[in-house]
Design an enzyme around this catalytic site. Structure first.
Site, PDB file in Angstrom:
ATOM      1  N   CYS A 120      59.994  62.130  55.894  1.00  0.00           N
ATOM      2  CA  CYS A 120      61.230  62.900  56.114  1.00  0.00           C
ATOM      3  C   CYS A 120      61.552  62.996  57.601  1.00  0.00           C
ATOM      4  O   CYS A 120      62.713  62.916  58.007  1.00  0.00           O
ATOM      5  CB  CYS A 120      61.101  64.314  55.547  1.00  0.00           C
ATOM      6  SG  CYS A 120      60.884  64.354  53.774  1.00  0.00           S
TER       7      CYS A 120
ATOM      8  N   ASP B 215      88.461  63.440  48.480  1.00  0.00           N
ATOM      9  CA  ASP B 215      88.983  64.157  47.296  1.00  0.00           C
ATOM     10  C   ASP B 215      87.895  64.993  46.616  1.00  0.00           C
ATOM     11  O   ASP B 215      88.109  65.502  45.513  1.00  0.00           O
ATOM     12  CB  ASP B 215      89.593  63.146  46.297  1.00  0.00           C
ATOM     13  CG  ASP B 215      88.594  62.059  45.884  1.00  0.00           C
ATOM     14  OD1 ASP B 215      87.415  62.106  46.331  1.00  0.00           O
ATOM     15  OD2 ASP B 215      88.975  61.155  45.110  1.00  0.00           O
TER      16      ASP B 215
HETATM   17  C1  BEZ Z   1      56.947  62.527  53.416  1.00  0.00           C
HETATM   18  O1  BEZ Z   1      58.039  62.887  53.845  1.00  0.00           O
HETATM   19  O2  BEZ Z   1      56.158  61.903  54.110  1.00  0.00           O
HETATM   20  C2  BEZ Z   1      56.556  62.827  52.006  1.00  0.00           C
HETATM   21  C3  BEZ Z   1      56.985  63.986  51.382  1.00  0.00           C
HETATM   22  C4  BEZ Z   1      56.594  64.240  50.070  1.00  0.00           C
HETATM   23  C5  BEZ Z   1      55.802  63.322  49.409  1.00  0.00           C
HETATM   24  C6  BEZ Z   1      55.407  62.143  50.025  1.00  0.00           C
HETATM   25  C7  BEZ Z   1      55.786  61.900  51.332  1.00  0.00           C
END
Ligand code: BEZ
Length: 219
Positions: free
Chosen positions: A44, A136
């Site tokens: 992330c 929209d």
């Molecule tokens: C990650 O962002 O590295 C991650 C988050 C949840 C599960 C597996 C990876």
């Protein structure tokens, strides 16, 4: 679940930029909502840093960005500092808000729960969803990746280019299309209208003799 063509839910949420009502926040821009399983997770962090660096690409296309992660706003604000540091980004704040979904209301409403991922308390986490919403407020594109697979945001820019082109022209974009490449005249356009709209289009000869592969460079 939200299907293509549905009006995207006008949900209320808390974000790092304050409370929002989705349609008011979106206004008449294109918008992308992209979800994350959790703050302070490695994949992330790479994704958010990449989006931050690509912000000018989305701005150029009139697209507003909003992230979502299953933690609270305070956590998002602290995590943002890691994201900016990881990405060697200028500035003290991300240029887009992050929605808080601690109770998973949106994860459930938008069909984003990853069945394989749970937090320490056993609560479900979201997968990596992308929703592209038109001016929209209707859903134009969605995809779901599992938490373990990071997304390719260059591909997301590419599909925005396709969506914005095909929203205004009677064309569709073929495999691996990139802006400036040849496009296909949509099947619903009659041969007469195709000739009028795309005078130089080429019809490919195929064994079936059906004239359905119609390519044009001009659009
Ligand atoms: C990650 O962002 O590295 C991650 C988050 C949840 C599960 C597996 C990876």
């Amino acid at each position: 679940m939200v299907n293509l063509g549905d009006v995207f839910p006008n949900f209320k949420a808390d974000t790092t930029e304050g409370p929002i009502k989705f349609h008011d926040w979106q206004g008449d821009s294109w918008a992308i909502l992209f979800s994350h399983p959790a703050d302070f997770t490695p994949v992330c962090t790479t994704e958010l840093a990449e989006v931050q660096k690509m912000t000018p690409e989305f701005k150029k296309r009139g697209v507003k960005l909003i992230a979502l992660s299953c933690d609270d706003t305070e956590s998002h604000k602290n995590w943002s500092k890691d994201v900016l540091a990881y990405g060697n980004c200028q500035g003290k704040e991300l240029s887009f808000p992050i929605i808080s979904d601690s109770n998973r209301d949106l994860a459930v409403q938008l069909g984003m729960v990853d069945p394989d991922e749970k937090d320490k308390a056993g609560l479900p986490l979201t997968c990596r969803a992308v929703f592209i919403i038109g001016p929209d407020h209707k859903l134009k594109l969605s995809f779901l990746y599992p938490a373990t697979t990071g997304r390719n945001f260059a591909e997301i820019v590419r599909v925005v280019d396709s969506l914005q082109l095909t929203a205004v022209k009677k064309v569709a974009t073929p495999v691996n299309w990139t802006p400036g490449g040849e496009v296909m005249v949509v099947p619903s356009l009659s041969p007469e209208d195709a000739k009028a709209m795309f005078p130089k289009h080429e019809v490919k000869n195929v064994p079936s003799s059906k004239n359905y592969i119609r390519l044009t460079k001009e659009y």
